[in-house]
Design a protein around this motif. Structure first.
Motif, short mmCIF file in Angstrom:
data_model
loop_
_atom_site.label_atom_id
_atom_site.label_comp_id
_atom_site.label_asym_id
_atom_site.label_seq_id
_atom_site.Cartn_x
_atom_site.Cartn_y
_atom_site.Cartn_z
N VAL A 54 45.25 27.10 35.37
CA VAL A 54 45.62 27.16 36.78
C VAL A 54 45.49 28.59 37.28
CG1 VAL A 54 47.41 26.69 38.49
CG2 VAL A 54 47.28 25.30 36.39
N ASP A 55 44.68 28.80 38.30
CA ASP A 55 44.59 30.13 38.91
C ASP A 55 45.39 30.13 40.20
OD1 ASP A 55 43.88 32.80 39.30
OD2 ASP A 55 42.23 32.21 40.61
N MET A 56 46.43 30.98 40.26
CA MET A 56 47.28 31.07 41.44
C MET A 56 47.00 32.34 42.24
SD MET A 56 50.81 29.38 39.90
CE MET A 56 51.36 28.69 41.47
N THR A 57 45.94 33.05 41.86
CA THR A 57 45.46 34.18 42.65
C THR A 57 44.90 33.67 43.97
OG1 THR A 57 44.70 35.06 40.52
CG2 THR A 57 43.97 36.23 42.50
N THR A 58 45.03 34.46 45.03
CA THR A 58 44.25 34.17 46.23
C THR A 58 42.85 34.69 45.99
OG1 THR A 58 46.19 34.32 47.66
CG2 THR A 58 44.03 34.58 48.71
N SER A 59 41.90 33.78 45.93
CA SER A 59 40.56 34.13 45.47
C SER A 59 39.52 33.32 46.25
CB SER A 59 40.46 33.86 43.96
OG SER A 59 39.22 34.27 43.43
N SER A 60 38.30 33.38 45.80
CA SER A 60 37.18 32.75 46.49
C SER A 60 37.12 31.25 46.21
CB SER A 60 35.87 33.40 46.02
OG SER A 60 34.76 32.57 46.26
N PRO A 61 36.98 30.43 47.26
CA PRO A 61 36.81 28.99 47.02
C PRO A 61 35.59 28.68 46.16
CG PRO A 61 37.34 29.40 49.33
CD PRO A 61 37.08 30.74 48.70
N ARG A 62 34.54 29.45 46.34
CA ARG A 62 33.33 29.20 45.54
C ARG A 62 33.56 29.53 44.07
NH1 ARG A 62 29.21 31.92 49.78
NH2 ARG A 62 31.19 32.78 50.51
N LEU A 63 34.30 30.60 43.81
CA LEU A 63 34.64 30.92 42.42
C LEU A 63 35.52 29.83 41.83
CD1 LEU A 63 34.66 32.76 39.95
CD2 LEU A 63 36.55 34.03 41.00
N ALA A 64 36.45 29.29 42.61
CA ALA A 64 37.32 28.22 42.12
C ALA A 64 36.51 27.02 41.67
CB ALA A 64 38.31 27.81 43.21
N ALA A 65 35.50 26.66 42.44
CA ALA A 65 34.64 25.53 42.06
C ALA A 65 33.86 25.85 40.79
CB ALA A 65 33.69 25.20 43.21
N GLN A 66 33.42 27.10 40.65
CA GLN A 66 32.69 27.52 39.45
C GLN A 66 33.59 27.45 38.22
OE1 GLN A 66 31.25 31.57 39.70
NE2 GLN A 66 30.64 31.63 37.54
N PHE B 224 42.12 40.47 42.15
CA PHE B 224 40.87 40.27 42.89
C PHE B 224 40.01 39.20 42.20
CE2 PHE B 224 42.44 44.44 43.91
CZ PHE B 224 42.19 44.57 45.28
N PRO B 225 39.09 38.60 42.95
CA PRO B 225 38.23 37.57 42.34
C PRO B 225 37.50 38.05 41.09
CG PRO B 225 38.03 37.49 44.73
CD PRO B 225 38.87 38.71 44.41
N GLN B 226 37.06 39.31 41.10
CA GLN B 226 36.36 39.80 39.90
C GLN B 226 37.27 39.85 38.69
OE1 GLN B 226 36.65 41.43 42.86
NE2 GLN B 226 36.91 43.65 42.57
N ASP B 227 38.57 40.08 38.92
CA ASP B 227 39.53 40.04 37.81
C ASP B 227 39.64 38.63 37.25
OD1 ASP B 227 40.16 42.77 38.26
OD2 ASP B 227 41.62 42.19 39.80
N VAL B 228 39.71 37.65 38.16
CA VAL B 228 39.81 36.25 37.75
C VAL B 228 38.58 35.86 36.94
CG1 VAL B 228 39.97 33.87 38.55
CG2 VAL B 228 41.24 35.68 39.75
N GLU B 229 37.42 36.22 37.45
CA GLU B 229 36.18 35.85 36.77
C GLU B 229 36.14 36.43 35.36
OE1 GLU B 229 31.37 35.73 37.67
OE2 GLU B 229 32.68 36.97 38.92
N GLN B 230 36.53 37.70 35.20
CA GLN B 230 36.51 38.34 33.89
C GLN B 230 37.52 37.70 32.95
OE1 GLN B 230 34.47 40.51 32.55
NE2 GLN B 230 35.61 40.49 30.63
N VAL B 231 38.74 37.45 33.45
CA VAL B 231 39.80 36.89 32.60
C VAL B 231 39.47 35.47 32.17
CG1 VAL B 231 42.18 36.06 32.67
CG2 VAL B 231 41.66 38.40 33.37
#
Length: 292
Positions: free
Chosen positions: A98-110, A73-80
């Motif tokens: 490189v994040d290969m999770t399906t996640s939020s475009p806005r988080l990707a930019a962050q 989940f996006p929250q997992d990506v943010e924490q990691v």
């Protein structure tokens, strides 16, 4: 085997998708370090094949030239990535993340911005193809980020996928994956409705799939998930709870654009119903249960 001329890979997320993806990288000779929440059989198989273990995301990044995450989940990506002991806390300048999770475009930019402040490069590179694509190194990989970072990552992506496309700047890979999930949502709903209709009409379901597959109705959803729907086989290739996560992101992004997508909204309702009745760990083909 290993090859010191190849970049050292760090891989976090040794799940249904991540385990075979990391395995392809190790088999190609990349020095591989892995991290995961638990040390189950998938992790042990990679360790037995010569991978090293990192206790924390920071330690994973410190040992790697290229770091790949594929999480839930996006929250997992943010924490990691951004946590106190996260990837960016341990990454050296020049590291490619490189994040290969399906996640939020806005988080990707962050994440791309946070990486840049550390002298690192970041890509969002979600995948499509499910477990079979991961197992057969045949994934479709949709990449967002700077062109120079993509050029560095492309040989690594080629170990895991067959269709690799640079879609634009940070977040573009995730936006492309949202388009993919929106298309799948209506497609799998359509297959469930078609097979439910065929069953009610007294037709043989397998014959219907065989008749439709070569024509205009043919699709991966029909040929791969259709037989599972007919058999009542709801074992997950892709879990409903993860698909609902993706659809929630897609709905939020569409709403932010002022775009109404009624097919997406309807399929999301049906998947929410299935999750409530059967649990979120069933595969997406379980949507056919909504028509019984």
């Amino acid at each position: 085997m290993s090859n010191d001329t190849l970049p050292r890979i760090g891989f976090m997320g040794i799940g249904i998708m991540g385990a075979p993806m990391a395995g392809h990288l190790r088999a190609a000779g990349h020095p591989l370090t892995i991290a995961n929440r638990s040390r189950g059989p998938r992790v042990q198989a990679l360790l037995d094949a010569g991978a090293q273990w990192a206790e924390t995301p920071a330690a994973l990044a410190a040992a790697s030239d290229v770091v790949i995450t594929i999480l839930g989940f996006p929250q997992d990506v943010e924490q990691v990535w951004l946590g106190a002991d996260g990837l960016l806390a341990g990454a050296r300048p020049g590291t490619l993340l490189v994040d290969m999770t399906t996640s939020s475009p806005r988080l990707a930019a962050q994440l791309a911005q946070a990486a840049a402040t550390k002298g690192c490069a970041a890509l969002d590179a979600p995948v499509s193809g499910g477990e079979p694509g991961a197992r057969n190194a045949a994934l479709s990989i949709m990449v967002g980020g700077e062109a120079a970072a993509f050029a560095r990552a492309e040989p690594v992506f080629a170990r895991m996928g067959k269709s690799i496309r640079h879609m634009g700047g940070p977040g573009a890979g995730q936006h492309t994956k949202m388009a993919n999930q929106i298309a799948i949502a209506s497609a799998v709903m359509g297959v469930a409705e078609a097979l439910s209709y065929a069953r009610r009409a007294g037709l043989d379901g397998e014959s219907v799939v065989a008749a439709l597959a070569p024509g205009a109705a043919g699709s991966t959803q029909l040929t791969v998930l259709g037989p599972k729907m007919l058999a009542g086989d709801f074992a997950p290739g892709f879990m409903v709870k993860h698909f609902l996560k993706d659809l929630g992101i897609a709905v939020a992004e569409a709403e932010a654009m002022g775009l109404a997508l009624p097919g997406l909204a309807q399929s999301r309702k049906l998947f929410e119903r299935i999750a409530g009745e059967l649990g979120g760990d069933v595969g997406t083909q379980a949507i056919i249960a909504a028509y019984r």
